[in-house]
Design a protein around this motif. Structure first.
Motif, PDB file in Angstrom:
ATOM      1  N   ILE A  95      36.944  -1.951  13.406  1.00 23.88           N
ATOM      2  CA  ILE A  95      35.720  -1.182  13.128  1.00 23.88           C
ATOM      3  C   ILE A  95      36.049   0.319  13.063  1.00 23.88           C
ATOM      4  N   GLU A  96      36.949   0.772  13.926  1.00 31.31           N
ATOM      5  CA  GLU A  96      37.391   2.181  13.834  1.00 31.31           C
ATOM      6  C   GLU A  96      37.963   2.443  12.437  1.00 31.31           C
ATOM      7  N   ALA A  97      38.762   1.477  11.946  1.00 33.18           N
ATOM      8  CA  ALA A  97      39.373   1.630  10.618  1.00 33.18           C
ATOM      9  C   ALA A  97      38.289   1.681   9.543  1.00 33.18           C
ATOM     10  N   ILE A  98      37.379   0.737   9.587  1.00 32.94           N
ATOM     11  CA  ILE A  98      36.326   0.663   8.557  1.00 32.94           C
ATOM     12  C   ILE A  98      35.466   1.935   8.598  1.00 32.94           C
ATOM     13  N   ASP A  99      35.154   2.398   9.797  1.00 34.88           N
ATOM     14  CA  ASP A  99      34.369   3.642   9.923  1.00 34.88           C
ATOM     15  C   ASP A  99      35.111   4.827   9.302  1.00 34.88           C
ATOM     16  N   ALA A 100      36.447   4.764   9.325  1.00 34.09           N
ATOM     17  CA  ALA A 100      37.240   5.863   8.738  1.00 34.09           C
ATOM     18  C   ALA A 100      37.506   5.625   7.256  1.00 34.09           C
ATOM     19  N   GLY A 101      36.999   4.510   6.726  1.00 36.20           N
ATOM     20  CA  GLY A 101      37.135   4.249   5.289  1.00 36.20           C
ATOM     21  C   GLY A 101      38.414   3.540   4.901  1.00 36.20           C
ATOM     22  N   VAL A 102      39.114   2.937   5.879  1.00 37.15           N
ATOM     23  CA  VAL A 102      40.336   2.191   5.561  1.00 37.15           C
ATOM     24  C   VAL A 102      40.231   0.766   6.112  1.00 37.15           C
ATOM     25  N   LEU A 103      41.259  -0.044   5.835  1.00 42.44           N
ATOM     26  CA  LEU A 103      41.139  -1.470   6.176  1.00 42.44           C
ATOM     27  C   LEU A 103      42.009  -1.905   7.352  1.00 42.44           C
ATOM     28  N   GLU A 104      42.891  -1.030   7.817  1.00 41.65           N
ATOM     29  CA  GLU A 104      43.745  -1.458   8.921  1.00 41.65           C
ATOM     30  C   GLU A 104      43.971  -0.291   9.874  1.00 41.65           C
ATOM     31  N   ALA A 105      44.191  -0.622  11.142  1.00 42.36           N
ATOM     32  CA  ALA A 105      44.431   0.396  12.170  1.00 42.36           C
ATOM     33  C   ALA A 105      45.680   0.032  12.953  1.00 42.36           C
ATOM     34  N   LEU A 106      46.486   1.047  13.207  1.00 46.05           N
ATOM     35  CA  LEU A 106      47.677   0.881  14.042  1.00 46.05           C
ATOM     36  C   LEU A 106      47.224   0.955  15.489  1.00 46.05           C
ATOM     37  N   MET A 107      47.651   0.002  16.299  1.00 46.67           N
ATOM     38  CA  MET A 107      47.262   0.005  17.706  1.00 46.67           C
ATOM     39  C   MET A 107      48.467   0.347  18.583  1.00 46.67           C
TER      40      MET A 107
END
Ligand code: PMP
Length: 316
Positions: free
Chosen positions: A188-200
């Motif tokens: 959801i952090e990724a989608i809120d930033a306009g991208v599809l994946e987040a590095l954890m």
């Protein structure tokens, strides 16, 4: 990163290209606890602890040309996950193997995606896992398209999630469990930033993995990926790519990666069953390498992957 406008946000949400299906059709036929059912009848109990508590485990598997890629490795991981949560799968590994092939055949799928799910089963409203007499097993064979196809050429933008990956001593991430909320909140952090994946990152601030993919970084021709101690899901594509690097004579190391190792890399790519191998174009808006899309090593590995598949997907 500046907040996104409503239209940017809805566009980002639509970039996920999984096909939308009607919910009441007959296809795909779905296997549940021994019965092959039309989609409209493939339902499970509201008292299933998989639903009530995310109590269960699963696998996502690809079929290429009618062969099940790394079939044994996926089945073994499913049984390892089940074992770690004291869930006894009521079928043998060979039976599960047969069920997957039956599902592909029944739906006439040669190239597709299989979702194997084992739930704790039907129980009471309390948490007690051992009051569920029989685990539920589900097998779905369908198609999947995780990211837009052009992103495999251009690379995909990602962000670094603020939320860390759950520590191993709280919930071992090697268990591919039905509870993905840690990853979903980062997604959801990724989608809120306009991208599809987040590095954890893990709690120590080291690079761990993405929400649904493992990560690799390339610097001066040397490839590195976080070791399993970092608290990642030991991806089957990750292991395949490590072996492929060795086969191609490309230097590969499993080690602790700091965020700077990834943000300062020449190339970064992600691996996963659904994603396969995909380059990262930017991290938090900053270009990776020259920012010009898929780099030479990522391309070499993606081609190598295709070459292996063309010879018949390995099922070990
Ligand atoms: N990490 C996470 C958290 C995942 O959900 C996945 C997808 N299963 C992966 C990594 C990649 O694993 P695999 O290559 O086995 O699909």
């Amino acid at each position: 990163m500046p907040p996104m406008s409503t239209s940017q946000l809805s566009e980002a949400k639509q970039t996920v290209t999984e096909p939308m299906r009607d919910t009441e059709g007959d296809r795909p036929l779905i296997w549940i606890d021994g019965a092959m059912l039309p989609r409209s009848q493939a339902k499970i109990s509201v008292f299933d602890h998989g639903l009530l508590y995310g109590d269960g485990c699963f696998e996502g598997i690809r079929a290429y040309g009618g062969r099940i890629f790394k079939c044994r490795s996926h089945i073994d991981r499913l049984y390892r996950s089940a074992d770690k949560i004291r869930l006894e799968i009521p079928y043998s590994k060979d039976e599960i193997d047969r069920v997957m092939r039956e599902c592909l055949k029944a739906n006439d799928i040669k190239d597709g995606y299989i979702r194997l799910v084992v739930t704790r089963g039907v129980g009471t409203l309390g948490l007690h896992p051992f009051r569920c007499p029989r685990p539920g097993v589900i097998c779905i064979a369908d198609s999947i398209s995780l990211y837009p196809p052009e992103m495999y050429e251009t690379g995909m933008p990602i962000i670094v999630a603020k939320r860390p990956r759950i520590p191993v001593d709280c919930l071992d991430p090697r268990i591919k469990s039905l509870n993905y909320l840690n990853n979903i909140l980062a997604k959801i952090e990724a989608i809120d930033a306009g991208v599809l994946e987040a590095l954890m990152l893990n709690k120590q601030g080291e690079v761990c993995e993405c929400t649904g993919d493992n990560v690799f970084a390339v610097k001066n021709g040397a490839i590195a990926t976080p070791d399993s101690e970092s608290g990642l899901l030991e991806g089957i594509t990750r292991r395949f790519v490590i072996d492929l690097c060795k086969k191609l004579g490309l230097p590969i190391e499993e080690r602790i990666l700091r965020l700077e190792d990834v943000t300062g890399a020449d190339e970064v790519f992600l691996t996963g069953t659904a994603a396969e191998i995909i380059a990262v174009k930017s991290i938090d808006g900053n270009p990776v390498g020259d920012g010009k899309g898929e780099g030479p090593i990522t391309r070499r590995l993606r081609e190598g992957f295709r070459e292996v598949l063309a010879q018949g997907a390995p099922e070990d």
